[in-house]
Design a protein around this motif. Structure first.
Motif, PDB file in Angstrom:
ATOM      1  N   TYR A 185      92.387 -73.735  85.320  1.00  0.00           N
ATOM      2  CA  TYR A 185      92.003 -73.357  84.292  1.00  0.00           C
ATOM      3  C   TYR A 185      92.677 -71.376  84.204  1.00  0.00           C
ATOM      4  CZ  TYR A 185      88.496 -71.186  80.654  1.00  0.00           C
ATOM      5  OH  TYR A 185      88.106 -70.622  79.651  1.00  0.00           O
ATOM      6  N   LEU A 196      87.496 -63.702  85.592  1.00  0.00           N
ATOM      7  CA  LEU A 196      88.153 -65.059  85.767  1.00  0.00           C
ATOM      8  C   LEU A 196      89.312 -64.682  86.120  1.00  0.00           C
ATOM      9  CD1 LEU A 196      86.947 -67.429  87.257  1.00  0.00           C
ATOM     10  CD2 LEU A 196      87.529 -68.572  84.978  1.00  0.00           C
ATOM     11  N   ARG A 202      91.813 -75.245  91.544  1.00  0.00           N
ATOM     12  CA  ARG A 202      90.716 -74.971  91.933  1.00  0.00           C
ATOM     13  C   ARG A 202      89.558 -77.021  92.223  1.00  0.00           C
ATOM     14  NH1 ARG A 202      87.863 -73.886  86.177  1.00  0.00           N
ATOM     15  NH2 ARG A 202      88.825 -75.736  85.296  1.00  0.00           N
ATOM     16  N   SER A 247      91.207 -77.895  81.917  1.00  0.00           N
ATOM     17  CA  SER A 247      90.109 -77.301  81.809  1.00  0.00           C
ATOM     18  C   SER A 247      89.084 -78.136  81.588  1.00  0.00           C
ATOM     19  CB  SER A 247      90.027 -76.382  80.630  1.00  0.00           C
ATOM     20  OG  SER A 247      89.973 -77.587  79.231  1.00  0.00           O
ATOM     21  N   VAL A 248      87.956 -77.664  81.434  1.00  0.00           N
ATOM     22  CA  VAL A 248      86.752 -78.459  81.364  1.00  0.00           C
ATOM     23  C   VAL A 248      86.283 -79.068  80.063  1.00  0.00           C
ATOM     24  CG1 VAL A 248      84.000 -79.372  81.870  1.00  0.00           C
ATOM     25  CG2 VAL A 248      85.201 -77.425  82.920  1.00  0.00           C
ATOM     26  N   GLN A 249      86.779 -78.521  78.715  1.00  0.00           N
ATOM     27  CA  GLN A 249      86.683 -78.962  77.918  1.00  0.00           C
ATOM     28  C   GLN A 249      87.878 -79.928  77.924  1.00  0.00           C
ATOM     29  OE1 GLN A 249      86.269 -75.861  78.910  1.00  0.00           O
ATOM     30  NE2 GLN A 249      85.798 -74.574  77.611  1.00  0.00           N
ATOM     31  N   ASN A 275      79.883 -76.474  84.165  1.00  0.00           N
ATOM     32  CA  ASN A 275      80.869 -76.208  85.273  1.00  0.00           C
ATOM     33  C   ASN A 275      80.621 -76.197  86.200  1.00  0.00           C
ATOM     34  OD1 ASN A 275      84.231 -76.062  86.325  1.00  0.00           O
ATOM     35  ND2 ASN A 275      84.174 -73.360  84.814  1.00  0.00           N
ATOM     36  N   ILE A 303      79.767 -77.081  79.078  1.00  0.00           N
ATOM     37  CA  ILE A 303      80.917 -77.295  78.236  1.00  0.00           C
ATOM     38  C   ILE A 303      79.557 -78.619  77.593  1.00  0.00           C
ATOM     39  CG2 ILE A 303      83.015 -78.190  77.298  1.00  0.00           C
ATOM     40  CD1 ILE A 303      82.398 -74.912  78.809  1.00  0.00           C
TER      41      ILE A 303
HETATM   42  O1  URC Z   1      87.063 -75.301  82.366  1.00  0.00           O
HETATM   43  C1  URC Z   1      86.918 -74.806  82.392  1.00  0.00           C
HETATM   44  N1  URC Z   1      86.393 -73.791  80.894  1.00  0.00           N
HETATM   45  C2  URC Z   1      85.507 -72.599  80.567  1.00  0.00           C
HETATM   46  O2  URC Z   1      85.601 -72.657  79.526  1.00  0.00           O
HETATM   47  C3  URC Z   1      85.450 -71.889  81.627  1.00  0.00           C
HETATM   48  N2  URC Z   1      84.820 -70.484  81.817  1.00  0.00           N
HETATM   49  C4  URC Z   1      84.986 -70.496  82.729  1.00  0.00           C
HETATM   50  O3  URC Z   1      84.254 -69.171  83.528  1.00  0.00           O
HETATM   51  N3  URC Z   1      85.811 -70.791  83.325  1.00  0.00           N
HETATM   52  C5  URC Z   1      86.208 -72.192  82.987  1.00  0.00           C
HETATM   53  N4  URC Z   1      86.532 -73.143  83.537  1.00  0.00           N
END
Ligand code: URC
Length: 318
Positions: A185, A196, A202, A247-249, A275, A303
């Motif tokens: 991320y 962060l 990760r 990303s999770v998104q 997450n 998410i």
């Molecule tokens: O994949 C992620 N999406 C986020 O929107 C987010 N926000 C965060 O703090 N870590 C992550 N990781």
């Protein structure tokens, strides 16, 4: 108007051959989201395997009906009581001579309510199927023994109207997924509130809630397996090499997209993905080398999005 909610348990099988309301609904071809009930898809036709099926489900029902007088006048005339609703769940279960999917059971039950009670304009039924699996002893499937591990629940939500319109969504809750690498991320907005750091390494973990809408009747057990398989495949990537997630998104979108590809009868997929954090840990005398992580119950982000086919309206909870 929301009349009430009854809880029932256990359709120990499913598959109703002659339940009231099992026939095709009137006017069932008027809308793509209606579910005509062709004879070949009647439950009880022997096409479902009982192997691996669940011995107990939780069922919720909700009836929308012309019952304003109960609220405003205190008159219970023509009211289908929640006791009746609960007993009907057992009645429909009792009719089940052959196993059927939770979706088929819910369709029968919902249609029974709208066909039986003139005041009821819409019936909604939710089914949650606990992850019972037929037990295996010495490599042999047990005839009537089951065991359960894990918390993943198969879900479905059906709504049927008196006019014959039926909507079916299916899904999963508590689908725990984790990969130990191939996740990062970075590149997100950093300001004075941001702690962060960017990372390309990760653990990615989630406990997925998914629901998808069917536009046409399906072989629901097979469709569920295909949908679940697509979610796993997109999250994890190929077994030998995985797939990098930025990303999770992005992973969520890939999951929804693959599900729509693999399940042609689905047109809208809702996904909620917490997450779940695993924090890097440096033991006192050694440095962190992407090896030791601590699972935490720290606050985490969630998410969620709905991925749809083309321009169709996203579905929401029935
Ligand atoms: O994949 C992620 N999406 C986020 O929107 C987010 N926000 C965060 O703090 N870590 C992550 N990781």
């Amino acid at each position: 108007m929301r009349l009430g909610q009854a809880h029932g348990v256990g359709h120990a099988g499913g598959g109703v051959a002659d339940a009231p309301g099992a026939g095709p609904p009137p006017g069932s071809n008027a809308d793509a989201r209606q579910h005509p009930w062709p004879d070949s898809r009647k439950p009880g036709s022997g096409q479902h395997s009982w192997q691996g099926a669940a011995p107990s489900d939780a069922v919720d029902t909700l009836l929308e009906s012309d019952m304003a007088h109960a609220f405003t006048e205190g008159s219970n005339a023509d009211m289908t009581s929640t006791d009746t609703q609960k007993n009907t769940v057992y009645y429909i279960a009792k009719q089940c001579s052959q196993p059927c999917s939770p979706e088929e059971f819910a369709i029968l039950l919902a249609r029974h309510f709208v066909h039986t009670y003139p005041k009821v304009s819409k019936a909604k039924v939710w089914v949650e199927q606990a992850p019972w699996k037929r037990a295996t002893l010495g490599g042999q499937l047990h005839k009537h023994g089951f065991s359960m591990s894990g918390s993943e629940v198969r879900t479905c939500a059906v709504s049927a109207t008196a006019e014959g319109r039926t909507t079916v969504t299916a899904g999963a809750q508590g689908l725990r997924l984790l990969k130990t690498t191939q996740s990062g991320y970075e590149g997100f907005l950093h300001d004075r509130f941001t702690l962060l750091p960017d990372t390309r390494e990760r653990i990615m973990a989630s406990c997925v809630t998914a629901s998808w809408r069917y536009t046409a009747p399906a072989a629901y057990d097979a469709a569920f397996a295909a949908a679940r398989g697509a979610l796993l495949e997109a999250f994890l990537g190929p077994p030998a090499c995985g797939v990098y997630s930025p990303s999770v998104q992005h992973t969520l979108f890939q999951m929804g997209r693959l599900l729509l590809e693999r399940v042609p009868q689905a047109d809208s997929v809702f996904l909620n993905m917490p997450n779940l954090h695993f924090l890097p840990c440096s033991p006192v005398t050694a440095k962190f080398e992407d090896d030791v992580y601590v699972a935490t119950s720290e606050p985490h982000g969630s998410i969620e999005a709905t991925v749809t086919r083309g321009e169709v309206q996203p579905h929401c909870k029935l």
